[in-house]
Write a protein that holds these residues in place. Structure first.
Motif, PDB file in Angstrom:
ATOM      1  N   ILE A  18     -11.139  -1.496   6.514  1.00 50.34           N
ATOM      2  CA  ILE A  18     -10.637  -2.860   6.353  1.00 50.34           C
ATOM      3  C   ILE A  18     -11.726  -3.777   5.822  1.00 50.34           C
ATOM      4  O   ILE A  18     -11.481  -4.609   4.945  1.00 50.34           O
ATOM      5  N   SER A  69      -1.090   0.306  14.235  1.00 53.44           N
ATOM      6  CA  SER A  69      -1.582   0.475  12.869  1.00 53.44           C
ATOM      7  C   SER A  69      -2.247  -0.802  12.390  1.00 53.44           C
ATOM      8  O   SER A  69      -2.126  -1.871  13.005  1.00 53.44           O
ATOM      9  N   PHE A  70      -2.955  -0.659  11.269  1.00 53.19           N
ATOM     10  CA  PHE A  70      -3.617  -1.788  10.631  1.00 53.19           C
ATOM     11  C   PHE A  70      -2.910  -2.176   9.336  1.00 53.19           C
ATOM     12  O   PHE A  70      -3.521  -2.774   8.447  1.00 53.19           O
ATOM     13  N   ARG A  71      -1.632  -1.871   9.242  1.00 58.95           N
ATOM     14  CA  ARG A  71      -0.899  -2.184   8.009  1.00 58.95           C
ATOM     15  C   ARG A  71      -0.893  -3.678   7.724  1.00 58.95           C
ATOM     16  O   ARG A  71      -0.946  -4.088   6.563  1.00 58.95           O
ATOM     17  N   SER A  72      -0.803  -4.493   8.770  1.00 54.02           N
ATOM     18  CA  SER A  72      -0.769  -5.942   8.548  1.00 54.02           C
ATOM     19  C   SER A  72      -2.104  -6.473   8.018  1.00 54.02           C
ATOM     20  O   SER A  72      -2.180  -7.615   7.563  1.00 54.02           O
ATOM     21  N   GLY A  74      -3.690  -4.695   5.629  1.00 54.73           N
ATOM     22  CA  GLY A  74      -3.814  -4.118   4.293  1.00 54.73           C
ATOM     23  C   GLY A  74      -4.216  -2.666   4.245  1.00 54.73           C
ATOM     24  O   GLY A  74      -4.471  -2.137   3.156  1.00 54.73           O
ATOM     25  N   GLU A  75      -4.278  -1.981   5.394  1.00 54.58           N
ATOM     26  CA  GLU A  75      -4.653  -0.569   5.409  1.00 54.58           C
ATOM     27  C   GLU A  75      -3.595   0.252   6.132  1.00 54.58           C
ATOM     28  O   GLU A  75      -3.199  -0.092   7.246  1.00 54.58           O
ATOM     29  N   ASP A  76      -3.166   1.329   5.531  1.00 54.07           N
ATOM     30  CA  ASP A  76      -2.177   2.217   6.143  1.00 54.07           C
ATOM     31  C   ASP A  76      -2.907   3.201   7.060  1.00 54.07           C
ATOM     32  O   ASP A  76      -2.940   4.411   6.835  1.00 54.07           O
ATOM     33  N   LEU A  77      -3.482   2.647   8.108  1.00 56.50           N
ATOM     34  CA  LEU A  77      -4.290   3.414   9.053  1.00 56.50           C
ATOM     35  C   LEU A  77      -3.651   3.299  10.429  1.00 56.50           C
ATOM     36  O   LEU A  77      -3.461   2.195  10.937  1.00 56.50           O
ATOM     37  N   THR A  78      -3.324   4.436  11.042  1.00 57.15           N
ATOM     38  CA  THR A  78      -2.702   4.433  12.363  1.00 57.15           C
ATOM     39  C   THR A  78      -3.710   4.904  13.413  1.00 57.15           C
ATOM     40  O   THR A  78      -4.631   5.677  13.106  1.00 57.15           O
ATOM     41  N   GLN A  90       4.455  -1.223  19.476  1.00 56.45           N
ATOM     42  CA  GLN A  90       3.174  -1.088  18.799  1.00 56.45           C
ATOM     43  C   GLN A  90       2.060  -1.813  19.548  1.00 56.45           C
ATOM     44  O   GLN A  90       2.260  -2.887  20.119  1.00 56.45           O
ATOM     45  N   CYS A  96      -5.617  -1.986  19.035  1.00 53.69           N
ATOM     46  CA  CYS A  96      -5.781  -1.083  17.891  1.00 53.69           C
ATOM     47  C   CYS A  96      -7.261  -0.878  17.588  1.00 53.69           C
ATOM     48  O   CYS A  96      -7.700   0.250  17.315  1.00 53.69           O
TER      49      CYS A  96
END
Length: 235
Positions: A18, A69-72, A74-78, A90, A96
């Motif tokens: 991130i 996850s860190f999608r919010s 900008g990273e598709d990381l779970t 979640q 997280c």
């Protein structure tokens, strides 16, 4: 009974994916967090309880295996909070980041559960939640996530507030000294005004540590990006 605690900051920027090009700026904080987790593992807890701030809608308990996850950001990381069946809800961002730190450290010392604390929760209720948490097992450890003020500079997320540095100075001193009385005495209204997200989790820790006789050590203190970040251990 609480046998050890680690206090870490919870900005998603701790996750290098991130932070991207700015990742090296928080290398010292990451290293301190790793050292703090080592202290927790050495305490051989029967349960690790991860405590972090959250909005009211995300507050409450999270079982082993809960995911987020860190999608919010900008990273598709779970990430996953330890091993277990988890649940549909979640993890909030602070947990997280904790889950990422634990995965990075290959945590296997004990089962892990989460407690997300409403960042507006009154201090006496935070302390009561801490006492209840400490009674969960004969050997409880806590990973306590939370930032100091976000008003240290003109470019800080909360702009400059002259009171922020003093708030952070006292918080860092109390965390480094395992001073439960001083943490309990932190002003919730002032904490909100200087946007200190760690106030409620730190007061949960203070309640959990009552009578435990733990000694503190401050491993890291800085204010990158105008936000107070601290890493401390209690053992």
């Amino acid at each position: 009974m609480l046998v050890a605690a680690a206090v870490c900051p919870c900005p998603p920027l701790l996750v290098p994916d991130i932070a991207a090009g700015a990742a090296p700026e928080l290398d010292a904080a990451r290293d301190a967090c790793s050292d703090a987790l080592g202290v927790l593992a050495a305490a051989r807890p029967g349960l690790l309880l991860v405590v972090g701030p959250a909005a009211e809608a995300q507050s409450g308990t999270y079982p082993a295996g809960a995911h987020g996850s860190f999608r919010s950001f900008g990273e598709d990381l779970t990430v996953r909070l330890g091993e277990g069946p988890g649940q549909e809800r979640q993890l909030p961002p602070s947990l997280c980041v904790a889950a990422w730190l634990l995965e990075r450290a290959h945590w296997a010392a004990s089962p892990v559960e989460g407690l997300a604390v409403d960042d507006r929760l009154a201090g006496d209720r935070c302390a009561a939640a801490g006492r209840e948490a400490a009674a969960r097992s004969e050997r409880v450890a806590m990973l306590v996530m939370g930032d100091g003020s976000a008003c240290r500079t003109l470019k800080a997320p909360g702009y400059l507030d002259a009171r922020a540095e003093g708030f952070d100075r006292e918080a860092a001193r109390a965390l480094g000294a395992a001073d439960t009385e001083a943490l309990t005495a932190l002003d919730a209204a002032l904490a909100r005004e200087v946007k200190a997200a760690g106030r409620a989790p730190w007061q949960v820790l203070a309640g959990a540590a009552e009578g435990a006789g733990l000694e503190g050590r401050l491993l890291y203190e800085d204010a990158p990006y105008g936000v107070g970040y601290f890493v401390a251990t209690w053992s």
